[in-house]
Design a protein around this motif. Sequence first.
Motif, PDB file in Angstrom:
ATOM      1  N   THR A  16      -4.159  14.368 -16.438  1.00 43.79           N
ATOM      2  CA  THR A  16      -3.835  14.629 -15.030  1.00 43.79           C
ATOM      3  C   THR A  16      -3.553  16.106 -14.736  1.00 43.79           C
ATOM      4  O   THR A  16      -3.388  16.475 -13.571  1.00 43.79           O
ATOM      5  N   TRP A  20      -2.704  19.636 -11.221  1.00 46.13           N
ATOM      6  CA  TRP A  20      -1.610  20.609 -11.047  1.00 46.13           C
ATOM      7  C   TRP A  20      -2.093  22.028 -11.292  1.00 46.13           C
ATOM      8  O   TRP A  20      -1.594  22.980 -10.686  1.00 46.13           O
ATOM      9  N   PHE A  67      -2.451   7.568   5.659  1.00 43.93           N
ATOM     10  CA  PHE A  67      -2.791   6.151   5.430  1.00 43.93           C
ATOM     11  C   PHE A  67      -1.558   5.270   5.610  1.00 43.93           C
ATOM     12  O   PHE A  67      -1.620   4.222   6.248  1.00 43.93           O
ATOM     13  N   SER A  68      -0.445   5.683   5.023  1.00 45.26           N
ATOM     14  CA  SER A  68       0.834   5.004   5.243  1.00 45.26           C
ATOM     15  C   SER A  68       1.943   5.870   4.667  1.00 45.26           C
ATOM     16  O   SER A  68       1.672   6.874   4.007  1.00 45.26           O
ATOM     17  N   TRP A  69       3.204   5.478   4.906  1.00 50.25           N
ATOM     18  CA  TRP A  69       4.309   6.321   4.445  1.00 50.25           C
ATOM     19  C   TRP A  69       5.589   5.509   4.425  1.00 50.25           C
ATOM     20  O   TRP A  69       5.663   4.399   4.969  1.00 50.25           O
ATOM     21  N   SER A  70       6.597   6.086   3.799  1.00 49.73           N
ATOM     22  CA  SER A  70       7.952   5.541   3.858  1.00 49.73           C
ATOM     23  C   SER A  70       8.933   6.698   3.964  1.00 49.73           C
ATOM     24  O   SER A  70       8.790   7.698   3.244  1.00 49.73           O
ATOM     25  N   VAL A  90       1.062   8.308   1.578  1.00 54.70           N
ATOM     26  CA  VAL A  90      -0.260   8.136   0.986  1.00 54.70           C
ATOM     27  C   VAL A  90      -1.262   8.632   2.020  1.00 54.70           C
ATOM     28  O   VAL A  90      -1.208   8.221   3.184  1.00 54.70           O
ATOM     29  N   ARG A 100      -7.035   8.002  -2.686  1.00 54.79           N
ATOM     30  CA  ARG A 100      -5.776   7.943  -1.950  1.00 54.79           C
ATOM     31  C   ARG A 100      -4.783   8.801  -2.721  1.00 54.79           C
ATOM     32  O   ARG A 100      -4.527   8.557  -3.886  1.00 54.79           O
ATOM     33  N   VAL A 102      -1.075  10.294  -3.286  1.00 56.21           N
ATOM     34  CA  VAL A 102       0.357  10.198  -3.018  1.00 56.21           C
ATOM     35  C   VAL A 102       0.892  11.610  -2.860  1.00 56.21           C
ATOM     36  O   VAL A 102       0.578  12.502  -3.653  1.00 56.21           O
TER      37      VAL A 102
ATOM     38  N   THR B 147       0.140   8.197 -15.389  1.00 58.79           N
ATOM     39  CA  THR B 147      -0.397   8.522 -14.077  1.00 58.79           C
ATOM     40  C   THR B 147       0.697   8.468 -13.007  1.00 58.79           C
ATOM     41  O   THR B 147       0.700   9.277 -12.075  1.00 58.79           O
ATOM     42  N   LEU B 151       1.689  11.791 -11.093  1.00 53.77           N
ATOM     43  CA  LEU B 151       1.043  11.884  -9.778  1.00 53.77           C
ATOM     44  C   LEU B 151       1.788  11.151  -8.664  1.00 53.77           C
ATOM     45  O   LEU B 151       1.427  11.285  -7.503  1.00 53.77           O
ATOM     46  N   GLU B 152       2.815  10.396  -8.996  1.00 54.96           N
ATOM     47  CA  GLU B 152       3.559   9.688  -7.950  1.00 54.96           C
ATOM     48  C   GLU B 152       5.035  10.089  -7.960  1.00 54.96           C
ATOM     49  O   GLU B 152       5.598  10.458  -6.923  1.00 54.96           O
ATOM     50  N   ALA B 165       7.492  -0.504   0.578  1.00 56.09           N
ATOM     51  CA  ALA B 165       7.798  -0.041   1.936  1.00 56.09           C
ATOM     52  C   ALA B 165       6.537   0.561   2.558  1.00 56.09           C
ATOM     53  O   ALA B 165       6.249   0.366   3.737  1.00 56.09           O
ATOM     54  N   THR B 166       5.768   1.282   1.734  1.00 61.03           N
ATOM     55  CA  THR B 166       4.525   1.896   2.221  1.00 61.03           C
ATOM     56  C   THR B 166       3.493   0.816   2.554  1.00 61.03           C
ATOM     57  O   THR B 166       2.765   0.926   3.547  1.00 61.03           O
ATOM     58  N   ILE B 167       3.455  -0.226   1.721  1.00 65.23           N
ATOM     59  CA  ILE B 167       2.568  -1.363   2.006  1.00 65.23           C
ATOM     60  C   ILE B 167       3.008  -2.058   3.302  1.00 65.23           C
ATOM     61  O   ILE B 167       2.181  -2.401   4.151  1.00 65.23           O
ATOM     62  N   ARG B 169       4.614  -0.768   5.827  1.00 70.90           N
ATOM     63  CA  ARG B 169       4.284   0.078   6.979  1.00 70.90           C
ATOM     64  C   ARG B 169       2.804  -0.089   7.357  1.00 70.90           C
ATOM     65  O   ARG B 169       2.448  -0.173   8.533  1.00 70.90           O
ATOM     66  N   ARG B 170       1.965  -0.156   6.345  1.00 67.58           N
ATOM     67  CA  ARG B 170       0.532  -0.334   6.603  1.00 67.58           C
ATOM     68  C   ARG B 170       0.257  -1.717   7.204  1.00 67.58           C
ATOM     69  O   ARG B 170      -0.572  -1.874   8.111  1.00 67.58           O
ATOM     70  N   HIS B 173       1.027  -1.641  10.745  1.00 66.18           N
ATOM     71  CA  HIS B 173      -0.032  -0.960  11.497  1.00 66.18           C
ATOM     72  C   HIS B 173      -1.245  -1.872  11.691  1.00 66.18           C
ATOM     73  O   HIS B 173      -1.794  -1.961  12.790  1.00 66.18           O
ATOM     74  N   ALA B 269      -0.873   2.382  -5.035  1.00 67.37           N
ATOM     75  CA  ALA B 269      -1.473   3.332  -4.098  1.00 67.37           C
ATOM     76  C   ALA B 269      -2.990   3.208  -4.066  1.00 67.37           C
ATOM     77  O   ALA B 269      -3.621   3.543  -3.076  1.00 67.37           O
ATOM     78  N   GLN B 270      -3.571   2.747  -5.164  1.00 67.64           N
ATOM     79  CA  GLN B 270      -5.026   2.733  -5.269  1.00 67.64           C
ATOM     80  C   GLN B 270      -5.633   1.355  -5.021  1.00 67.64           C
ATOM     81  O   GLN B 270      -6.846   1.188  -5.182  1.00 67.64           O
ATOM     82  N   GLN B 271      -4.816   0.366  -4.674  1.00 67.94           N
ATOM     83  CA  GLN B 271      -5.384  -0.952  -4.399  1.00 67.94           C
ATOM     84  C   GLN B 271      -6.296  -0.859  -3.183  1.00 67.94           C
ATOM     85  O   GLN B 271      -5.839  -0.488  -2.104  1.00 67.94           O
ATOM     86  N   PRO B 272      -7.571  -1.181  -3.315  1.00 68.49           N
ATOM     87  CA  PRO B 272      -8.449  -1.100  -2.140  1.00 68.49           C
ATOM     88  C   PRO B 272      -7.983  -2.042  -1.035  1.00 68.49           C
ATOM     89  O   PRO B 272      -8.038  -1.694   0.144  1.00 68.49           O
ATOM     90  N   ALA B 273      -7.538  -3.218  -1.422  1.00 68.06           N
ATOM     91  CA  ALA B 273      -6.990  -4.150  -0.436  1.00 68.06           C
ATOM     92  C   ALA B 273      -5.480  -3.927  -0.411  1.00 68.06           C
ATOM     93  O   ALA B 273      -4.709  -4.648  -1.040  1.00 68.06           O
ATOM     94  N   PHE B 274      -5.056  -2.906   0.305  1.00 68.53           N
ATOM     95  CA  PHE B 274      -3.685  -2.402   0.209  1.00 68.53           C
ATOM     96  C   PHE B 274      -2.648  -3.435   0.649  1.00 68.53           C
ATOM     97  O   PHE B 274      -1.537  -3.467   0.142  1.00 68.53           O
TER      98      PHE B 274
END
Lengths: 148, 401
Positions: A16, A20, A67-70, A90, A100, A102, B147, B151-152, B165-167, B169-170, B173, B269-274
Motif C-alpha cells: 500500500t 502514501w 459517496f457517503s460519510w459519518s 468514502v 472507493r 476512504v 489494508t 488505508l482506513e 454508520a457510513t452504510i 447514511r448511504r 440517501h 468500503a469496497q462492497q459494490p452492493a454497499f
Amino acid sequence: MTAPAFPLPDPGEPLTGGFWKAAARDRLAFPLCGACDRFCWYPEPRCPGCGGSGLTWTSVEPAGTLFSWSVVHHAFLPAFADQVPFVAAVVTIDGAPGVRLVTRLIDARPSDLAVGARVRARFVPLRFSTVAGEVRAPFFRPDPRRIP
Amino acid sequence: MNRTLDWGRAEPLGGLAGGVAIVGIGEAAHSRASGRTPTEMAGEAAAAAIADAGLTPADIDGVMAHPAFPGQLHADAFRARFGSTGPLWESPLGGGMVWAGTAPHAAARALADGSARHILNSFAVAWATQRSSMTGGPGQSHAQKITKRQLEVPFGWFPQPVYFATIARRHMHEFGTTVEQLGSVAVTTRRHANLTPSAVMRDRRLDLRDYLASPPVAEPFRKEDCSLISDGAAAYVMTTPERARDLRAPVVEVAGVGLGTSRTGGHWAQQPAFTTTPQVFAGPAAFAMAGIRPVDVDVLAVYDPFTIVTLMQIEDLGFCGKGEAGPLAGSGALAHDAGGIPTNTHGGLLSHSYVLGIAHVTELVRQLRGQAGAQVASAEIAVYGGYTGPQASALVLRRAR
C-alpha cells in the motif's frame, strides 16, 4: 528510518506504500493493471480481474464525488481523542472508475454534506498527538471550483 | 444500487443428509466485564445445553467450535471440562456469526455418516472483560489487517460503528430511511430484551424520545444503534430427528440452510452492493431447501451489530422490497406481538448479548418450544440470518408436528 507509528500509515509498506509515496508529492494514485486497464483497489499482489502482476501506481485528477460519510464523535482510538468530531468519508474518484477511497472530509459543515457532492483533494500533513512524525495525506473538501 | 447480483453467490451446500434437529439449548450468564474466560463460559453454556436435552456429557461425541476465536470449547477443552474420555468428532465449522446458522448443515453430514450421534456447537466471548483490561475487542483484528491499517484507520474510518454508520447514511440517501426508523429498531429490540430474563439490558428501558435525545457516536448512529459489548456464551445440541423424538424437548428440526458469499471480501468500503448483504444469496437458498417463502416465517432473528444491519437483512431475506425495511420497522412490525415480522425477540446483539448470533439461535428454539420471554403466538417456523460482512447465512427451523 523507522516506520511511523500506528495509526499513521507506513509509506514503506510494500502493498500500500505507493499510495502514501504519491501523496507525499501531492498526487493521488491507485494501482492500474497494465493488462486489463483496470484500477485494482484495494491493492493486491495480482489484478483480481485478470491475474496480471503488472500493476503500476498511476496518478489521477484528485477530484470526485462524495459517496457517503459519518461524523465521528467518539474517539475509538486514543489517537483521535483530540480530533473528534471529524468527518470520515468514502468518495468515488472521477479518473479511477471502481475506486472507493476512504478519506477525511474537511472545510465543510456537516449539515451541508450530501451524497453526490463534488469534492477535491487537499494534501495535508496527517499528525496525531500520541505519536511522533507526520505523513502527507489526501483529505477532501467541497470542490471550490464549483460554486452553486 | 446493484440490481444485478454479480457480486457474490450462494455456496452449493447440498442437502441436509438424513436431517438434523436441535434438542438442547444453553447459555452462560450474559454480562458486562466479568473476569470469566471464554472457555469457562462455553463450558457453562454447554453443560446447560446438554442438561436441557436430557443428556449427559458422556452422550456428546461431536463438538463444533470456530478456530479464529480464542478459548472456544474445542475437543480438548471439552474433555478437560467434562472429563470425557471417548472419541470426539471435531469440526471447525461451528461457533457464532454465519456459523451459528451453518453448523447444523455440517452436523447433519456427520450424523448421517456415523461420525457422531450428539453434536454440540458453542461460542463464547469475553470482549467486555478484554476491553476493560485493554487487551482486545472486536476492532482489534480489523486494525491488524494491513489494508485497513494503512488505508482506513489513518483517516479515522475505523472501527465497525464507523463503517456501518457510513452504510446507514448511504441507505438513508438511496431509500429515504430515517433516523427515527433506525431508532425504532433499537426501541423494539430493547422492549424484547426487557421481556427476556437473560438479556444484559433486561432492566433498562428505551423509548424513541430517549433514543433521539442521546448523543451521537458516529452519525447517524447513537450508542443504541450499536451492539453491546458483553461477556457470555451459548450452545446447542444437535442429533437426528429420529433420536430427537426420544428426548424430552419438543423437536425443533432444521428445514433449510443457505450460505452466501460476496466476492469482494472483508472491506466494507469496497462492497459494490454497499447497502446490501450476501443474505440475498443465502436466504433464497435456505428457503428453497425448506420449501417455504418469507410469508411463512413466524419469527426472525438476524445478526444485528447495528440497527442498519437488521433493516438490510430483513430486506435481503425478502420480507419486504429493498429499501422498505425502514418504514416497516417504523410501523412497529418487528415487535413480538404486532402480527408483523417479529424480529430479535430476545433483544439481539443490540440489547441481549454480544455472543455473535448463537444466542439468536437458542432464542428461536425457545420460541418454537413456546418458552420465550417475548413469545410469538404459536410460532412454528423460525429463521436466523447470520452475517460476517463478506458472508451471510440463513437457517430455517421448524417445530415438528
